[in-house]
Structure formats: structure tokens, C-alpha cells
Design a protein around this motif. Structure first.
Motif, PDB file in Angstrom:
ATOM      1  N   LEU A   1      80.919  94.539  56.594  1.00  0.00           N
ATOM      2  CA  LEU A   1      80.091  95.765  56.587  1.00  0.00           C
ATOM      3  C   LEU A   1      80.356  96.701  55.563  1.00  0.00           C
ATOM      4  CD1 LEU A   1      80.266  96.005  60.545  1.00  0.00           C
ATOM      5  CD2 LEU A   1      78.276  95.287  59.294  1.00  0.00           C
ATOM      6  N   GLU A   2      81.620  96.744  55.209  1.00  0.00           N
ATOM      7  CA  GLU A   2      81.849  97.615  53.984  1.00  0.00           C
ATOM      8  C   GLU A   2      81.264  97.427  52.819  1.00  0.00           C
ATOM      9  OE1 GLU A   2      85.342  94.470  53.905  1.00  0.00           O
ATOM     10  OE2 GLU A   2      83.786  95.508  55.406  1.00  0.00           O
TER      11      GLU A   2
ATOM     12  N   PHE B   1      85.021  94.485  59.216  1.00  0.00           N
ATOM     13  CA  PHE B   1      85.025  95.662  58.473  1.00  0.00           C
ATOM     14  C   PHE B   1      86.358  96.118  57.999  1.00  0.00           C
ATOM     15  CE2 PHE B   1      85.443 100.648  58.776  1.00  0.00           C
ATOM     16  CZ  PHE B   1      84.504 100.738  57.723  1.00  0.00           C
ATOM     17  N   GLU B   2      86.749  96.051  56.910  1.00  0.00           N
ATOM     18  CA  GLU B   2      88.111  96.415  56.209  1.00  0.00           C
ATOM     19  C   GLU B   2      89.119  95.250  56.805  1.00  0.00           C
ATOM     20  OE1 GLU B   2      88.790 100.280  56.968  1.00  0.00           O
ATOM     21  OE2 GLU B   2      87.391 101.193  55.275  1.00  0.00           O
ATOM     22  N   GLY B   3      88.588  93.944  57.097  1.00  0.00           N
ATOM     23  CA  GLY B   3      89.422  93.070  57.234  1.00  0.00           C
ATOM     24  C   GLY B   3      89.681  92.689  58.881  1.00  0.00           C
ATOM     25  N   GLU B   4      88.947  93.540  59.525  1.00  0.00           N
ATOM     26  CA  GLU B   4      89.061  93.675  61.149  1.00  0.00           C
ATOM     27  C   GLU B   4      87.457  92.979  61.763  1.00  0.00           C
ATOM     28  OE1 GLU B   4      89.494  96.249  65.194  1.00  0.00           O
ATOM     29  OE2 GLU B   4      89.709  97.300  63.237  1.00  0.00           O
ATOM     30  N   THR B   5      87.646  91.979  62.549  1.00  0.00           N
ATOM     31  CA  THR B   5      86.651  91.428  63.096  1.00  0.00           C
ATOM     32  C   THR B   5      85.951  92.319  64.013  1.00  0.00           C
ATOM     33  OG1 THR B   5      87.236  89.240  62.719  1.00  0.00           O
ATOM     34  CG2 THR B   5      85.617  89.649  64.275  1.00  0.00           C
ATOM     35  N   VAL B   6      84.886  93.186  64.031  1.00  0.00           N
ATOM     36  CA  VAL B   6      84.340  93.854  64.902  1.00  0.00           C
ATOM     37  C   VAL B   6      83.188  93.367  65.988  1.00  0.00           C
ATOM     38  CG1 VAL B   6      85.019  95.981  63.594  1.00  0.00           C
ATOM     39  CG2 VAL B   6      82.700  94.847  63.296  1.00  0.00           C
ATOM     40  N   VAL B   7      82.648  92.432  65.557  1.00  0.00           N
ATOM     41  CA  VAL B   7      81.305  91.420  65.970  1.00  0.00           C
ATOM     42  C   VAL B   7      81.725  89.908  65.806  1.00  0.00           C
ATOM     43  CG1 VAL B   7      79.008  91.036  66.551  1.00  0.00           C
ATOM     44  CG2 VAL B   7      79.685  93.524  65.836  1.00  0.00           C
ATOM     45  N   ASP B   8      81.888  89.133  66.929  1.00  0.00           N
ATOM     46  CA  ASP B   8      81.817  87.982  66.889  1.00  0.00           C
ATOM     47  C   ASP B   8      81.167  87.248  68.140  1.00  0.00           C
ATOM     48  OD1 ASP B   8      82.309  85.255  66.538  1.00  0.00           O
ATOM     49  OD2 ASP B   8      84.555  85.552  66.466  1.00  0.00           O
ATOM     50  N   VAL B   9      79.806  87.107  68.103  1.00  0.00           N
ATOM     51  CA  VAL B   9      79.183  86.419  69.251  1.00  0.00           C
ATOM     52  C   VAL B   9      78.128  85.509  68.603  1.00  0.00           C
ATOM     53  CG1 VAL B   9      79.222  88.662  70.337  1.00  0.00           C
ATOM     54  CG2 VAL B   9      77.244  88.265  68.836  1.00  0.00           C
ATOM     55  N   ASP B  10      77.492  84.615  69.459  1.00  0.00           N
ATOM     56  CA  ASP B  10      76.288  83.803  69.438  1.00  0.00           C
ATOM     57  C   ASP B  10      74.855  84.498  69.176  1.00  0.00           C
ATOM     58  OD1 ASP B  10      75.290  81.055  69.566  1.00  0.00           O
ATOM     59  OD2 ASP B  10      74.073  82.109  70.708  1.00  0.00           O
TER      60      ASP B  10
END
Length: 724
Positions: free
Chosen positions: A286-287, A348-357
Motif C-alpha cells: 500500500l505504501e 503497509f510498511e512491512g506489516e500485513t493488514v489484509v490477508d483474505v480469500d
């Protein structure tokens, strides 16, 4: 809005954990009524969307239909796209930007199919001008549409304007777009291959339009104009024009594997839907998104509905060229990730914020099973005003008066295609490409295909009888096309309703959907796409069920008989004479109620016969009879050079003001040819003739009505007079 408890429980079970804040917001928007059609999808199966001319039906950004080959009449290699969308809530909160970005969105839907936009229509619904607020909304919406459409160089060639008290707190803005492309340029929103890059092209992302999809899925609050303004996008038509031309280069060079425009739910909606349609996933950083505001967080980047942006799937070897094309047109371009075989995953900046099918995100919303009350059948209670007073009131009503104040603000000739302009029953635009004529002027000797376009609804009709009124809307639009010599090809709909959780509202909406679907099937017109807008409820109450239909048809060549009368020739009325006044402007002006008039037994036969008559060499003028009844149609035909002398029989009010669909006025020098064309299909009656004095004379009952063209124009200038 917030994620419903039942939805959160379902999502938590599917994920095996609580959703992150970004996931919850993404589900909230993509599972909203606006995106998931949770209340309407169970009804939409009633529409027939198939036909040999249909290339792509419902489900993509726009539908794609093949035009007939001029020589064989079979589906050819020149395609048109059809799309329609609503921008109702945004246009109430901010009429200028709300309406303008509605135009921008439907144009980008056209671009994402590989097409070039060639025509727009707008169907607008407002409260009466008795109050100042509807005037403010109306002027702002028209200005927004004209500003955006004119700036991007796409002609607005048709549409409709209706006024009804139930739109006072919730106006409707429905915009349709027609695009053009050769078969070999077709692009879809189906992701093709893992490893391809996702490239965001267009304006930088800001914080405008956050939560727009969820905002469109709830009733308008009394403080919506202030509290919900951040949910309204802000458009830049000059950036859109650059995007149109850049998209043309990208498609022409074959650089795009699939495409989706960024509309509802922003980047999250576009990118997840793109890969879900291909049964794939994505990895997005995202960034990497180019931004116009500092310190945007992951949720803002994911859900902002900033305008003039496209998401493209691009093969790795073509990314550099795509970036170069974007730079040539002063557009931003960001490689934001790639297509994968796994989940839809955003970091976003190395962090997973969305992980879905992705498929669960796009299609996992459960449908609503809502109770519906059948609409009541109105009693018959008729007024008895003076006939001359009635004529003048109906002809000067804003619903039936001239809409020139609106369409004169639109550039309807840009592109040098518009042959029949706004103000007629249907517009006609020239498709020279179908005959291999290239993009030459309208005066070319060789003939291509004329594409006729009609769009609109009829709230008086559907408020009176949702099912019969919706059927009449389909017949009305098809009649408009046929009056210009075109045979219907396909249609898209915009289904507007109130809060579906109210059984009476949902019952009326369901009946309208059923009526529209049945009538389009009777006409053999596939409904190839559309839009649903519910929760059009406000402090003033729900809107009437309002299906808008945009229909296109084709004819050989671009010429069509005019609406205006000729000084010579017999005037014929074709079609049954309705004896009911339900849904009429006459009852809206003077009070009362009645059942809606019966429709033609063979609407497809009527339309086909009318198209043939319109192209007959003896035909001098054709004009559909609908809103305002015969009184308004006759008044619209009279000019300074040509009048009409008419004699009507039967009940005077029904003869003048009944609004049954499937009737037309034909002025001809060969009445027998018209009778022969409609033999066994519809009755044909001679009701008058043309004159050279510019006066309308109507002998009806014991009354003689006489008005000259100047007097009629003055009475029909109601909208302009109200706004000056």
C-alpha cells in the motif's frame, strides 16, 4: 455504518481469527448493499441477459454488445459498451461534485473494457421547485454534469428529468455511458496470470470519498450535507481526459491484460474484484501507491475513492512502457504489487493488514431474505377541472415542459457523431466504423450504423402501479428508438428504491423489477447490465420505486424523421386509446387516482412495425405519445412553420391526458402504408392534418383548444422561468 454482528461472526469463522481494522472496513464496504446487492440480487435473476449480440453481460465494469454487420445483419466485429450507475446520496450532499464524479465513474467503467466513450445520458429526479432546496440541488447537479462531460469531450445526448414530491429529501442522479471498440481491443476485469504486475495509473490518492460505498447503503440523515461530505469524491475532469487518451494508447498497444476502474471501495474494491474474477490472489504494498496527502494510513489508502484512477494488470515486460505512457499524459503510475495464486494480501510498511480469500471478500456476503407487501391497487377517483385549464396545466408542468434549459448546457455535438440531438424521442449517433468508414464527418456519402439511445423512467407511473409502470417504461424506451427508425439491441437498468427493510418499500421495488424484466423479455431486449441503489430514504420519506432504463437500438444510416410537424400530410394516431388515467400528469396536477392503462398485447410487433414506418419515404414526422398524453405530444410537434388541426373523440380527459405506453403520432403522405404496416398489430386512426400557420387546434368533446407555437413555447418554458 459498522460491520454487522452476524457478518463479523461469519468473517471470523472463515478467517479463523478476528479481522484486522483494515479487513473489517474492507468487508463493511464490499459487503454493503451498494456493492454486494444483498437485498436485490435474489430478484435480478428475472432479467434475461442473453442474446447472440451479447458479448459480455452483467458482472463486469460495463456490458459489451456486438453491432449488426451493415451487410449481413448478423453480429459484427464492432462492439459498443453499455453501463449505468447512480450517484444519488453524493449528489444530495454535494450536488456539483456528486453528479460530476458520477459521470467520471461511468466513463472509467467504459475505459476498463477497452472502449472509447462516445455518448452519455443523464436521468435526473428531484423534488418540486416549490421549495428552494430542490432548486439548489437541481442547478448544482446539472452544472456538475455539464462541467465534467463537456471538459472530457464526451457528448451528453439524452436522458430525462422528472419531479415528484418524494424526491425532495433524496434526489436521484443516474448516468449512462456508451463506448465503442473493435472486437480485437476488448479488455475485461478478469485477472489473467500469476506474476503479472498490478499498476495504478491516474491521479494521486487522497482522503476524499472514504467510506463512499457504505455511505450509499444507508438512509440519508438530516445532517447528511455536513456530516457525510467527506464521503463524497472530488473530481478532476481534465485528469480524466488525460486518462481517457492514455487508456486509448495502452489498449491500442496491447499493454493491458485486465483492468478495473477505482470506484466504490477504492483500491481495495478494484484490485480484490479483479483478482477474484480470475480465481486468483494478489500481493499489494500500500505504501507504493502514489499519494497527494501526507501520512495516509493503510485503511485510507485502501478505501479512499479518489477519482480518475485505474488499476491495470500488466505483464512484467510491459510495465516500463505503461509507465512511459502515463508520464506522457502527466499521470501518476505506481507498481503496487502483483497477481498471485494465493490470498488477497495487502501490506503497509512491512506489516500485513489484509490477508483474505479474494472470492470470499467479493462474493461471500449472505443475501437478505426480506418480507414484501404487495402494492395496493388504486381506486378510481377522477377530478373534473375545466378542459382548457387542464390542458395548460399539464403542458406547462415541469415534468412535461421543455428540458432545453438542461440539455443546452451540455455539449451534445462534440465528437461529430450526433445526428439526432437532445429534445427528440431518442438521440441518434453515427457509428461509421461498423461499415469501415473511419472517423469522417457526418456528411460522408456511405452509410454506417445509426445507434439510437433512449434513457429514462417515470415516477408517476411506478408510484401508481410499480409493476405495470415499470413495464410501460420498457415499452416507452423501445418506442422512442423505433420512432427514429431503430430496432432495440440491448438495455441496462438502474434500479432505485427506498429502504428495503420496510415491507411496503421492498414490495414496490420487487414489483418494479418484475415488471421491467417481463417487458424487456416481451420486447426481446436483453438487459445486459445495470446498477442497484437502495436506501434512498430520508427524513421526508422513501422515494417511489424508480427503475431507469437506458436502451440502445440500431438502424441503417443516421437520418431519422423529425419530431416536429410538417405543414402537409395526414396525422395518424397509432395504438390503443387508453381509458384509464392512472399515473398521469393530469392526476398529479389535479388530484385523484385511477388504475394504470393497459399495455399493447404485442409490444415487440408494435416496435418493429413502427421502426419500418419511421424509415418509410412517405413519413414526414414521428413522435411518441407518453408523458402528459396526447396533449403534450401535439404541443411538442407544433412549430412556427407548421401547425396541426386535430379532432378527438371519446372522453375528453382520457383522450388528451391518458399516458398509456405504446402509442405514436405519425404524419405521412401515405396513410395506407401505415395502416398496412400495423395491420393486426395496433389500430391506426386519422386524427388530423398539418397546416402552415403554426397553430394547434384541437376539437375535443364540446371544447375547441387553440394555441399558436409562440404561446405553447411560453407555457413550456416552466423550468427556465423557475430558475431565472
Amino acid at each position: 455504518m459498522s460491520l454487522a454482528d452476524s457478518d463479523r461472526e461469519l468473517i471470523t469463522t472463515e478467517l479463523g481469527r478476528e479481522p484486522t481494522a483494515a479487513e473489517a472496513a474492507l468487508f463493511e464496504n464490499l459487503w454493503s448493499e451498494h456493492c454486494a446487492y444483498r437485498s436485490s440480487r435474489p430478484l435480478l435473476g428475472a432479467f434475461d441477459s442473453e442474446g447472440e449480440q451479447v458479448v459480455i453481460g452483467p458482472g463486469d465494469d460495463a456490458a459489451v454488445v456486438a453491432l449488426p454487420d451493415p451487410e449481413t445483419g448478423e453480429p459484427g466485429e464492432t462492439y459498443v459498451t453499455l453501463g449505468i450507475e447512480s450517484h444519488n446520496h453524493p449528489s444530495y450532499v454535494d450536488p456539483f461534485d456528486g453528479a460530476a464524479t458520477g459521470v467520471g465513474g461511468i466513463v472509467r467503467d467504459t475505459l476498463s473494457m477497452g472502449a472509447y466513450p462516445i455518448a452519455l445520458t443523464d436521468s435526473l429526479y428531484f423534488g418540486p421547485f416549490a421549495e428552494d432546496h430542490p432548486k439548489y440541488l437541481f442547478e448544482g447537479v446539472v452544472e456538475g454534469i455539464s462541467h465534467y462531460g463537456n471538459a472530457i469531450g464526451v457528448p451528453t445526448v439524452g436522458g430525462s428529468v422528472d419531479f415528484h414530491p418524494d424526491y425532495e429529501g433524496n434526489p436521484l442522479v443516474n448516468v449512462a455511458c456508451v463506448g465503442l471498440l473493435p472486437a480485437d481491443r476488448l479488455v475485461t476485469a478478469v485477472a489473467q496470470k500469476p506474476g503479472n504486475k498490478l499498476v495504478l495509473v491516474g491521479n494521486a490518492t487522497g482522503r476524499d470519498g472514504l467510506g463512499g460505498a457504505s455511505f450509499a447503503s444507508e438512509d440519508l440523515a438530516e445532517d447528511a450535507e455536513t456530516e457525510d461530505r467527506p464521503a463524497v469524491q472530488v473530481g478532476d475532469p481534465y485528469a480524466e481526459k488525460l486518462l481517457i487518451e492514455a487508456n486509448e494508447v495502452l489498449v491500442e498497444e496491447g499493454l493491458i491484460e485486465s483492468a478495473r476502474d477505482l470506484g466504490a471501495a477504492g483500491l481495495g474494491g478494484a484490485s480484490s474484484e479483479l483478482v477474484a474474477k480470475g480465481g486468483l490472489g494478489a500481493e499489494i504494498e500500500l505504501e507504493a501507491v502514489h499519494q497527494r496527502e501526507p501520512e495516509m494510513n493503510a485503511l485510507e489508502i485502501l478505501l479512499a475513492e479518489s477519482q480518475e484512477r485505474m488499476c491495470y494488470e500488466v505483464a512484467p515486460e510491459n510495465v516500463e512502457r505503461v509507465e512511459a505512457v502515463a508520464a506522457r499524459f502527466d499521470l501518476g503510475a505506481s507498481v503496487i504489487g502483483e497477481v498471485t495464486e494465493g490470498n488477497y494480501r495487502c501490506t503497509f510498511e512491512g506489516e500485513t493488514v489484509v490477508d483474505v480469500d479474494a472470492e470470499f471478500l467479493g462474493d461471500g456476503a449472505p443475501m437478505n431474505d426480506l418480507p414484501a407487501e404487495e402494492p395496493a391497487v388504486p381506486d378510481t377517483e377522477l377530478p373534473d377541472p375545466d378542459l382548457e385549464e387542464s390542458f395548460e396545466a399539464v403542458v406547462s408542468s415541469p415534468n412535461t415542459a421543455s428540458k432545453e434549459w438542461v440539455y443546452r448546457q451540455y455539449d451534445h455535438e462534440v465528437g461529430v457523431r450526433t445526428s439526432v440531438k437532445p429534445g427528440d424521442d431518442a438521440a441518434v449517433v453515427a457509428i461509421r466504423e461498423a461499415a469501415g468508414l473511419g472517423d469522417d464527418a457526418l456528411s460522408e456519402d456511405a452509410e454506417g450504423i445509426g445507434l439510437a439511445i433512449s434513457a429514462g423512467g417515470a415516477p408517476n407511473w411506478t408510484a401508481s402501479d410499480p409493476e405495470a409502470g415499470a413495464r410501460a417504461i420498457a415499452v416507452e424506451n423501445a418506442t422512442n428508438l423505433a420512432a427514429k427508425g431503430a430496432r432495440p439491441l440491448a438495455a441496462v437498468d438502474c434500479l432505485n428504491g427506498g429502504n428495503p427493510e420496510k415491507p411496503d418499500v421492498y414490495g414496490g421495488f420487487s414489483a418494479a423489477v418484475s415488471g421491467l424484466a417481463e417487458a424487456c423479455a416481451d420486447l426481446s431486449v436483453p438487459v445486459v447490465g445495470g446498477n442497484v441503489s437502495l436506501y434512498n430514504d430520508s427524513a421526508t420519506g422513501p422515494i417511489p420505486p424508480t427503475p431507469t432504463l437506458a436502451m440502445v437500438g440500431t438502424k441503417r444510416g443516421y437520418e431519422a424523421p423529425p419530431l416536429s410537424a410538417s405543414p402537409e400530410g395526414d396525422l395518424l394516431l397509432v395504438g390503443d386509446r387508453p381509458d384509464r388515467l392512472g399515473g398521469s400528469e393530469y392526476l398529479a396536477r389535479f388530484g385523484g387516482s385511477d388504475r394504470f392503462p393497459a399495455l399493447p398485447d404485442d409490444p415487440a410487433g408494435f416496435v418493429d412495425s413502427l421502426a419500418a414506418v419511421a424509415d418509410h419515404p412517405a413519413t414526414l414526422a414521428t413522435h411518441d405519445v407518453s408523458h402528459g398524453g396526447l396533449a403534450v405530444s401535439l404541443a411538442e410537434m407544433v412549430t412556427d412553420e407548421a401547425g396541426l388541426e386535430v379532432s378527438l373523440s371519446g372522453d375528453p380527459a382520457a383522450a388528451l391526458f391518458a399516458e398509456g405506453a405504446g402509442r405514436v403520432l405519425v404524419q405521412t403522405t401515405d396513410p395506407d402504408a401505415v395502416r398496412e404496416a400495423f395491420a393486426g398489430i395496433a389500430p391506426v386512426a386519422r386524427i388530423g392534418e398539418g397546416t402552415d400557420d403554426g397553430v394547434l387546434r384541437v376539437d375535443v368533446g364540446e371544447t375547441d383548444l387553440t394555441y399558436d407555437a409562440a404561446g405553447i413555447r411560453e407555457r413550456r418554458s416552466t423550468i427556465a422561468a423557475e430558475l431565472e
